[in-house]
Design an enzyme around this catalytic site. Structure first.
Site, PDB file in Angstrom:
ATOM      1  N   HIS A 144       8.855   1.883  -5.880  1.00 16.85           N
ATOM      2  CA  HIS A 144       7.569   2.591  -5.778  1.00 16.85           C
ATOM      3  C   HIS A 144       6.509   1.694  -5.152  1.00 16.85           C
ATOM      4  O   HIS A 144       6.645   0.472  -5.119  1.00 16.85           O
ATOM      5  CB  HIS A 144       7.089   3.048  -7.164  1.00 16.85           C
ATOM      6  CG  HIS A 144       6.798   1.908  -8.103  1.00 16.85           C
ATOM      7  ND1 HIS A 144       7.793   1.192  -8.741  1.00 16.85           N
ATOM      8  CD2 HIS A 144       5.627   1.340  -8.500  1.00 16.85           C
ATOM      9  CE1 HIS A 144       7.246   0.246  -9.486  1.00 16.85           C
ATOM     10  NE2 HIS A 144       5.925   0.301  -9.358  1.00 16.85           N
ATOM     11  N   ASP A 152       2.431   1.122  -5.990  1.00 18.37           N
ATOM     12  CA  ASP A 152       1.610   1.426  -7.170  1.00 18.37           C
ATOM     13  C   ASP A 152       0.584   2.534  -6.904  1.00 18.37           C
ATOM     14  O   ASP A 152      -0.153   2.494  -5.904  1.00 18.37           O
ATOM     15  CB  ASP A 152       0.872   0.156  -7.641  1.00 18.37           C
ATOM     16  CG  ASP A 152       1.813  -0.860  -8.291  1.00 18.37           C
ATOM     17  OD1 ASP A 152       2.864  -0.451  -8.825  1.00 18.37           O
ATOM     18  OD2 ASP A 152       1.494  -2.068  -8.261  1.00 18.37           O
ATOM     19  N   HIS A 189       8.067  -1.884  -4.558  1.00 14.03           N
ATOM     20  CA  HIS A 189       8.689  -2.866  -5.442  1.00 14.03           C
ATOM     21  C   HIS A 189       9.360  -2.153  -6.590  1.00 14.03           C
ATOM     22  O   HIS A 189       9.140  -0.952  -6.818  1.00 14.03           O
ATOM     23  CB  HIS A 189       7.640  -3.859  -5.966  1.00 14.03           C
ATOM     24  CG  HIS A 189       6.526  -3.197  -6.713  1.00 14.03           C
ATOM     25  ND1 HIS A 189       5.474  -2.601  -6.078  1.00 14.03           N
ATOM     26  CD2 HIS A 189       6.324  -2.993  -8.034  1.00 14.03           C
ATOM     27  CE1 HIS A 189       4.661  -2.079  -6.981  1.00 14.03           C
ATOM     28  NE2 HIS A 189       5.158  -2.294  -8.175  1.00 14.03           N
ATOM     29  N   ARG A 239      -0.473  -7.305 -15.283  1.00 14.10           N
ATOM     30  CA  ARG A 239      -0.826  -6.958 -13.903  1.00 14.10           C
ATOM     31  C   ARG A 239      -2.296  -6.605 -13.781  1.00 14.10           C
ATOM     32  O   ARG A 239      -2.852  -5.918 -14.636  1.00 14.10           O
ATOM     33  CB  ARG A 239       0.013  -5.740 -13.477  1.00 14.10           C
ATOM     34  CG  ARG A 239      -0.175  -5.356 -12.017  1.00 14.10           C
ATOM     35  CD  ARG A 239       0.537  -4.073 -11.693  1.00 14.10           C
ATOM     36  NE  ARG A 239      -0.326  -2.922 -11.902  1.00 14.10           N
ATOM     37  CZ  ARG A 239       0.057  -1.649 -11.763  1.00 14.10           C
ATOM     38  NH1 ARG A 239       1.304  -1.358 -11.442  1.00 14.10           N
ATOM     39  NH2 ARG A 239      -0.785  -0.667 -11.954  1.00 14.10           N
TER      40      ARG A 239
HETATM   41  O1  LIG Z   1       8.158  -5.205 -14.116  1.00 13.12           O
HETATM   42  C1  LIG Z   1       8.248  -5.411 -12.898  1.00 13.12           C
HETATM   43  O2  LIG Z   1       9.041  -6.216 -12.418  1.00 13.12           O
HETATM   44  C2  LIG Z   1       7.430  -4.621 -11.927  1.00 13.12           C
HETATM   45  C3  LIG Z   1       6.342  -3.924 -12.610  1.00 13.12           C
HETATM   46  C4  LIG Z   1       5.539  -3.078 -11.686  1.00 13.12           C
HETATM   47  O3  LIG Z   1       6.006  -2.140 -11.104  1.00 13.12           O
HETATM   48  C5  LIG Z   1       4.127  -3.423 -11.509  1.00 13.12           C
HETATM   49  O4  LIG Z   1       3.668  -4.403 -12.095  1.00 13.12           O
HETATM   50  O5  LIG Z   1       3.449  -2.722 -10.762  1.00 13.12           O
HETATM   51 FE   LIG Z   2       4.518  -1.209  -9.857  1.00 13.17          FE
END
Ligand SMILES: O=C(O)CCC(=O)C(=O)O
Ligand SMILES: [Fe+2]
Length: 304
Positions: A112, A114, A267, A282
């Site tokens: 995806h 974000d 990602h 994040r």
């Molecule tokens: O947990 C992860 O490796 C990715 C998480 C994710 O998609 C994000 O932090 O936007």
């Molecule tokens: Fe993400």
């Protein structure tokens, strides 16, 4: 224009000035060495970080163990204007961080970009590792500019004209790390308000001018194409984005930070860490409304 790959990419002269930059994969990703992130960095370093981000699409920093939540938040605010997730509550003790951990698995183990269900989705995300599994739980990124540029010309022309609806009421990937009940609770929080936006399939990057494909797991259907046909076309293009040649994979250690250009990448996490603990926090940076090749902007469908 063909995307530069391999040695050509690795050896290309860079404009990252004072930074030590080591490419990680042939088409995407670079490690920045010998730099301590924080709110104290001056404008020239911030400009160099931004240039490296736009060029490499995801940049990695090891050993940032000095950063706590407020350090990550201060650095985030140096890079741009911080935005909260539209539906998920902030991590306890933080002002705008989102936690990915055992209590909060928001279906990150499928590809995806974000928040594409919002017309002005974040331009960048910053992910800091607090707890890492001994092995497993890597994150992967794909270069959606390289994916566009390696399509045959006739397919690029078709893509240029398409638009798609993205929605946060999506099918979360199966995830053995989280119980079914936890998954359902997370899903309810994630889509507690339904967001839908119409995005151009091909986005023109506001800084580099590069064209990228906007797809990923919030995709619902193409405008003017029925759902079944949309799903087939999505599958074809999404698989192209996910080709290993377009990706980089990062194995986390505590204190690592990854920053990605959310306008030029997808990602996903790799859900292979079983019951081991894994916690990341994040932050995201406000982005402009995406604009297509024809100059038409993305459009919020709901809420209005
Ligand atoms: O947990 C992860 O490796 C990715 C998480 C994710 O998609 C994000 O932090 O936007
Ligand atoms: Fe993400």
């Amino acid at each position: 224009m063909m995307h530069v790959v391999g040695q050509e990419y690795v050896n290309r002269p860079n404009n990252e000035g004072p930074l030590g930059v080591r490419p990680v994969a042939g088409m995407i990703g670079a490690e920045i060495v010998d730099l301590q992130l924080g709110g104290h960095l001056d404008d020239s370093i911030m400009a160099a970080i931004r240039a490296a981000l736009v060029r490499h699409k995801v940049i990695f920093f090891r050993g940032q163990n000095h950063l706590d939540d407020s350090g990550q938040e201060a650095f985030t605010e140096r890079l741009g204007s911080a935005v909260k997730h539209p539906t998920v509550p902030v991590a306890p003790g933080s002002n705008f961080l989102l936690e990915l951990g055992p209590e909060a698995g928001f279906g990150a183990s499928s590809w995806h970009t974000d928040v594409t269900f919002v017309e002005a989705y974040p331009e960048a995300s910053i992910l800091r590792c607090l707890v890492a599994p001994a092995a497993g739980g890597d994150t992967m990124w794909a270069n959606t500019v390289a994916a566009y540029e390696t399509l045959p010309e006739v397919l690029r022309s078709m893509c240029n004209a398409l638009r798609a609806v993205h929605c946060n009421d999506f099918e979360m990937p199966e995830n053995s790390e989280i119980s079914a009940e936890q998954m359902e609770r997370n899903r309810q929080i994630f889509s507690s308000t339904i967001f839908k936006a119409e995005q151009p399939l091909v986005r023109v990057h506001p800084e580099s001018g590069e064209r990228s494909l906007v797809l990923g797991h919030f995709f619902q259907k193409f405008v003017g194409i029925d759902s079944r046909t949309s799903a087939r076309l999505f599958d074809l293009l999404q698989r192209h984005i996910e080709k290993p040649e377009h990706t980089v994979r990062w194995r986390w250690s505590v204190g690592d930070v990854a920053i990605w250009d959310n306008r030029a990448t997808q990602h996903r996490s790799v859900a292979d860490f079983g019951k081991q603990n894994r916690v990341l926090r994040r932050s995201t940076i406000h982005g402009e409304v995406a604009v297509g090749v024809d100059g038409r902007p993305a459009r919020q469908i709901c809420p209005t």
